[in-house]
Design an enzyme around this catalytic site. Sequence first.
Site, PDB file in Angstrom:
ATOM      1  N   SER A  98       1.211  -1.603  -0.010  1.00 13.86           N
ATOM      2  CA  SER A  98       0.230   0.130   0.618  1.00 13.86           C
ATOM      3  C   SER A  98       0.738   1.175   0.006  1.00 13.86           C
ATOM      4  O   SER A  98       1.824   1.289  -0.950  1.00 13.86           O
ATOM      5  CB  SER A  98      -0.748   0.481   1.277  1.00 13.86           C
TER       6      SER A  98
ATOM      7  N   ASP B 189      -9.666  -5.715  -4.492  1.00 17.64           N
ATOM      8  CA  ASP B 189      -9.185  -4.031  -4.224  1.00 17.64           C
ATOM      9  C   ASP B 189      -9.951  -3.185  -3.485  1.00 17.64           C
ATOM     10  O   ASP B 189     -10.407  -2.482  -5.246  1.00 17.64           O
ATOM     11  CB  ASP B 189      -7.319  -4.152  -4.700  1.00 17.64           C
TER      12      ASP B 189
ATOM     13  N   HIS C 204      -7.236  -5.653  -0.353  1.00 20.02           N
ATOM     14  CA  HIS C 204      -5.896  -4.793  -0.386  1.00 20.02           C
ATOM     15  C   HIS C 204      -4.650  -5.840   0.481  1.00 20.02           C
ATOM     16  O   HIS C 204      -3.731  -5.488   0.438  1.00 20.02           O
ATOM     17  CB  HIS C 204      -6.276  -4.084   0.462  1.00 20.02           C
TER      18      HIS C 204
END
Length: 263
Positions: A90, A216, A244
Amino acid sequence: MGQVSLYVESLGEGPDLVLLHGWAMHSGMWGSTRRSLAQHFRLHLVDLPGHGFSRGALPYKRGEKNGVSEDMVERVVEVLPPDCVICGWSLGGQLAIELALREPARVEKIILTSTTPSFVKREDWQWGMEELTLKAFAENLRRDFSTTMKRFLTLQVSGGGDAGKVLPEMRRLLFERSAPEPEALEAGLQIVLANDLRGKLRNIVQPTLLIHGENDVIAHPEAAAWMKQQFQDVELAMLPNCSHVPFLSYPDKFIANIVRFAR
């Protein structure tokens, strides 16, 4: 008084692999994949400034426009081993991009897990979240960290076929360490809002692996498909029915892709 160093947990033997977590998280979030990856690599799990066991590693500058905070980059450079592979999740993936550009002699390859060049929707970028949504989330975080983070974890597992299994594990892992410093959360939010790394991707010379969940809802899968067209040397592993957090949803596939690419 000297600056407090970042907390780094190192384990295993083999090529150096650095793991960088996402916003408001900590290095414990990698869960059981830590031990599995340590069978193949010398693993370095970093807690970013103000997060996890690096809570005292402040100050923390505001995010720079169109780039990750120079302070964050500099702090990670201090603990970066030579000739390493960096895997960022991320926001940690955006940091990996900046580190690859800044330290090309030290960073051999990068792995971007659930990463996007811009988390925010822009006039010419539709694969992001609304800025007002992110700002409202940040305000709720300041008011009630625990409740808001539980909602954030729910969002992270949304779209995954195993959300019912992964969500309790994420909650357990998150609260094993103290909440991030408020200053770190605010600085991280500024980075999330400001970062637009689209123009930098073509300058990455290192081999790059993208690992992304096709469902995601935080880092849109179309962003991964777009990034695949930008890097000079790139592979994309798109995991079906995945959210995610592919390293918790599909740890075997996640590890297999990394071992194949980075060994």
